[in-house]
Design a protein around this motif. Structure first.
Motif, PDB file in Angstrom:
ATOM      1  N   UNK A 113       0.818  -1.208   0.000  1.00  0.00           N
ATOM      2  CA  UNK A 113       0.000   0.000   0.000  1.00  0.00           C
ATOM      3  C   UNK A 113       0.858   1.267   0.000  1.00  0.00           C
ATOM      4  N   UNK A 114       0.388   2.277  -0.687  1.00  0.00           N
ATOM      5  CA  UNK A 114       1.126   3.541  -0.749  1.00  0.00           C
ATOM      6  C   UNK A 114       1.240   4.175   0.631  1.00  0.00           C
ATOM      7  N   UNK A 115       0.250   3.943   1.482  1.00  0.00           N
ATOM      8  CA  UNK A 115       0.319   4.485   2.841  1.00  0.00           C
ATOM      9  C   UNK A 115       1.475   3.871   3.620  1.00  0.00           C
ATOM     10  N   UNK A 116       1.737   2.574   3.402  1.00  0.00           N
ATOM     11  CA  UNK A 116       2.854   1.930   4.088  1.00  0.00           C
ATOM     12  C   UNK A 116       4.181   2.407   3.523  1.00  0.00           C
ATOM     13  N   UNK A 117       4.198   2.686   2.228  1.00  0.00           N
ATOM     14  CA  UNK A 117       5.411   3.245   1.622  1.00  0.00           C
ATOM     15  C   UNK A 117       5.740   4.592   2.255  1.00  0.00           C
ATOM     16  N   UNK A 118       4.730   5.390   2.530  1.00  0.00           N
ATOM     17  CA  UNK A 118       4.941   6.698   3.151  1.00  0.00           C
ATOM     18  C   UNK A 118       5.462   6.552   4.574  1.00  0.00           C
ATOM     19  N   UNK A 147      10.610  -0.399   0.320  1.00  0.00           N
ATOM     20  CA  UNK A 147      11.420  -0.401  -0.906  1.00  0.00           C
ATOM     21  C   UNK A 147      12.392  -1.578  -0.945  1.00  0.00           C
ATOM     22  N   UNK A 148      12.838  -2.012   0.214  1.00  0.00           N
ATOM     23  CA  UNK A 148      13.762  -3.150   0.250  1.00  0.00           C
ATOM     24  C   UNK A 148      13.075  -4.460  -0.118  1.00  0.00           C
ATOM     25  N   UNK A 149      11.745  -4.481  -0.058  1.00  0.00           N
ATOM     26  CA  UNK A 149      11.005  -5.715  -0.322  1.00  0.00           C
ATOM     27  C   UNK A 149      10.092  -5.645  -1.532  1.00  0.00           C
ATOM     28  N   UNK A 150       9.844  -4.452  -2.039  1.00  0.00           N
ATOM     29  CA  UNK A 150       8.914  -4.297  -3.164  1.00  0.00           C
ATOM     30  C   UNK A 150       9.485  -4.907  -4.438  1.00  0.00           C
TER      31      UNK A 150
END
Length: 493
Positions: A467-472, A479-482
Motif C-alpha cells: 500500500x502507498x500508505x505503508x510506503x509513506x 522499498x527493500x522488499x517491493x
C-alpha cells in the motif's frame, strides 16, 4: 449447516496496530469507539478479529477476482489492480492487535482453547497476507511506538510461523482446557465449538502445505496425512453469515450499487464458460448448465449464459454480446449471504489434488487412483450440498463422471475453481500452476498487442504492490522488499 450471524455489538471494539507508522499516526488513527484494553474481555477482542479476517479475505478477492476471471468491471472492462490495501488495513489495524491482546489475556487466565483459536486466526491472516505480498511485517509488526519502522519477514519465515501456530493450536485444542473460559456467541464462526476449530486448524494447515508441494518443501503424502483430520461435512465450513442489520458486503457493492446506477461488476467468461458447457461440453443430453451457475449469475431473459471477456467491451468469447451479471439474490449476493474462508468441499479438492500428485500425476497425465477420484466426486457432491442444488444429473454426466482411469488434474482444479467462486485462494491455485491452460481449461491472457497500453503487457500479475500508505510510513523497509507485480512470490519461484 448452522448459521452463526454477526452480532453488531461485538463489532464495536477495536485495538490499534502500529505497523510502520509515525508518532502522529497513532494520534489520528485511534478509532473513536475504541475501548481501553484493560476493560475488554478476551471474548470482546475475538469477535471483531473474526469479522475483520473475513472482510480482509473479501478485500483480497476484490483485488484478485479479475486475475482469475471471476468478474470484470461493468461492461466487460478490465478490473485489474495491483494493490490489496483493504486486506493490509484489516490484518494490521484490526486483526493482529486484537488477537495479540486476546492471546495475552488468554495466557494470563490459562484459557488455552481461546489462545489456540487466536493462533489459528493469526495463521490465516498472515497466510493471506504473505500470499498477497510475499515478504510482510510480522515479527515486530505490533510493537507500536517501540518500533515505528517494522522490518519484513521473508515468505519462507512466514510459512514456518503459520505451521508453528497451527501445530500449537492443534496441540492445545486436542487437550483439555480447565480455565472455564469459552468464546460462546463471541465466536462468529463455530459458536464456541472446539472440535470444529480443531478441524479448521487441520484444514488450513493442509491448504498451506499444498501451496508448497510444487516448491518441493512439502510432499503430497504429507498433505494427505494432514487433510484426513480436516473438515468432515459442510457443518464445519468456516463461514460468517450476515443479517438485515449487518448486510453482506457483496450485496452492498454489487446489487445496491447496480440498482442505484453506480459501478459494479459483471461475471467473467472464464467462470461462465467453465459452467455452461463451452469448455466442458455435457455429453448425456440432460444437463445444459452447471446447476450452481444460476446461484452466481443472472442473464436477463436470454436462454444462454455468456460471460464477459476482460477488456472486451461487453463481448462474450464468441464475439456476441455477453449477458451475465451478479445475481440479485444469489448465494453470495443476498443480504444475509456468508463470507467463507475455507469449506468442506475445498478440503476434499485438496485431498483429490494431493492424492493425484502422490500417485505420480502431472499437469497433463491421465488416470489416477481410487483415492483421488473418490475425493474429486465427493468434493463435487459437497459443493452441490453447500449451494443447495440438485447435482445428480450433473454428476452423472460423462463430462464430469470421467472415471479414475480418465481423471486429469484439470478436472479437479475446474471443480475447485467453480466451488471457490469469490475466494482469493483461486489466485494461489493459478500461480501454483503458472496460469496453465492445461490445468485451467480455456484460461487466456490478453495479448501484448491488446494490452500494449498497460505497464506489463501480456504478463500475469503474481503479487500485489504494498500500500502507498505503508510506503509513506515505512519507506526503507517497503522499498527493500517491493517487487514488480509480475515477479513470483517465494513459493511460486
Amino acid at each position: 449447516m448452522k448459521k452463526i450471524h454477526i452480532i453488531k455489538a461485538f463489532l464495536l471494539f477495536s485495538a490499534v496496530a502500529y505497523v510502520g507508522c509515525s508518532e502522529d499516526y497513532f494520534d489520528v488513527n485511534t478509532p473513536s469507539n475504541t475501548a481501553p484494553l484493560e476493560d475488554l474481555r478476551m471474548q470482546d477482542l475475538m469477535a471483531p478479529a473474526i469479522h475483520s479476517t473475513l472482510e480482509g479475505q473479501r478485500s483480497a478477492e476484490l483485488a484478485f477476482g479479475n486475475y482469475v476471471q471471476n468478474f470484470v468491471s461493468t461492461g466487460g472492462g478490465a478490473a485489474g489492480q495491483t494493490s490489496a490495501d483493504g486486506l493490509w488495513s484489516q490484518v494490521y489495524l484490526y486483526v493482529l492487535p486484537n488477537l495479540e491482546a486476546a492471546k495475552e489475556k488468554a495466557v494470563e487466565n490459562g484459557a488455552t482453547h481461546i489462545e489456540a483459536i487466536a493462533d489459528i486466526l493469526i495463521a490465516a491472516n498472515i497466510g493471506m497476507a504473505t500470499d498477497t505480498w510475499d515478504n510482510i511485517p510480522y515479527s515486530d509488526a505490533t510493537q507500536g511506538p517501540d518500533n515505528n519502522f517494522a522490518s519484513f519477514d521473508t515468505q519462507e519465515q512466514i510459512y514456518d510461523e503459520v505451521f508453528i501456530l497451527l501445530d500449537g493450536a492443534i496441540a492445545k485444542l486436542s487437550a483439555p482446557d480447565t480455565s472455564g473460559f469459552g468464546l460462546g456467541s463471541s465466536d462468529l464462526i463455530y459458536d464456541g465449538d472446539v472440535e470444529k476449530w480443531l478441524r479448521a486448524a487441520y484444514s488450513l494447515k493442509a491448504r498451506y502445505q499444498l501451496h508448497l508441494v510444487n516448491k518441493g518443501v512439502v510432499t503430497a503424502a504429507e498433505v494427505l496425512s494432514t487433510v484426513q483430520n480436516g473438515f468432515t461435512s459442510n457443518d464445519d465450513n468456516f463461514a460468517m453469515y450476515y443479517n438485515e442489520k449487518n448486510i453482506n458486503p457483496w450485496y452492498s457493492e454489487e446489487i445496491l450499487a447496480r440498482n442505484t446506477g453506480n459501478l459494479s461488476k459483471d461475471i467473467a467468461s472464464q467462470l461462465v464458460s467453465s459452467m455452461n458447457g463451452d469448455y466442458y461440453p455435457f455429453l448425456g443430453g440432460v444437463v445444459e448448465i452447471d446447476p450452481r451457475l444460476p446461484l452466481f449469475a443472472e442473464n436477463g431473459d436470454e436462454a444462454e449464459y455468456k460471460g464477459f471477456v476482460s477488456g472486451g467491451g461487453g463481448i462474450a468469447p464468441d464475439g456476441t454480446d455477453a449477458n451475465t451479471r451478479f445475481r440479485e439474490d444469489g448465494f453470495y449476493t443476498s443480504v444475509d449471504s456468508p463470507l467463507i474462508l475455507i469449506s468442506y468441499a475445498e478440503v476434499l479438492f485438496i485431498r483429490a489434488e494431493a492424492a493425484f500428485l502422490a500417485n505420480g500425476g502431472t499437469e497433463t497425465s491421465v488416470g489416477s487412483n481410487a483415492a483421488a477420484y473418490t475425493a474429486y466426486i465427493d468434493g463435487i457432491a459437497a459443493s452441490m450440498e453447500m449451494y443447495d442444488v440438485d447435482g445428480e444429473d450433473y454428476m452423472a454426466d460423462a463430462a464430469i463422471d470421467v472415471g479414475e482411469g480418465a481423471l486429469m488434474l484439470h478436472h479437479i482444479m475446474k471443480e475447485k475453481y467453480i466451488h471457490n467462486f469469490l475466494n482469493p485462494e483461486t489466485f494461489v491455485d493459478y500461480r501454483r500452476y503458472d496460469f496453465s491452460d492445461d490445468v485451467f481449461t480455456g484460461l487466456q491472457i490478453r495479448s501484448e498487442e491488446e494490452s500494449a497500453d498497460t505497464e506489463f503487457p501480456g504478463q500475469w500479475f503474481r503479487r500485489a504492490n504494498y500500500p502507498s500508505t505503508e510506503l509513506t510510513r515505512n519507506e526503507a523497509n517497503v522499498l527493500a522488499n517491493q517487487q514488480d507485480p509480475v515477479v513470483p512470490v517465494w513459493w511460486d519461484e
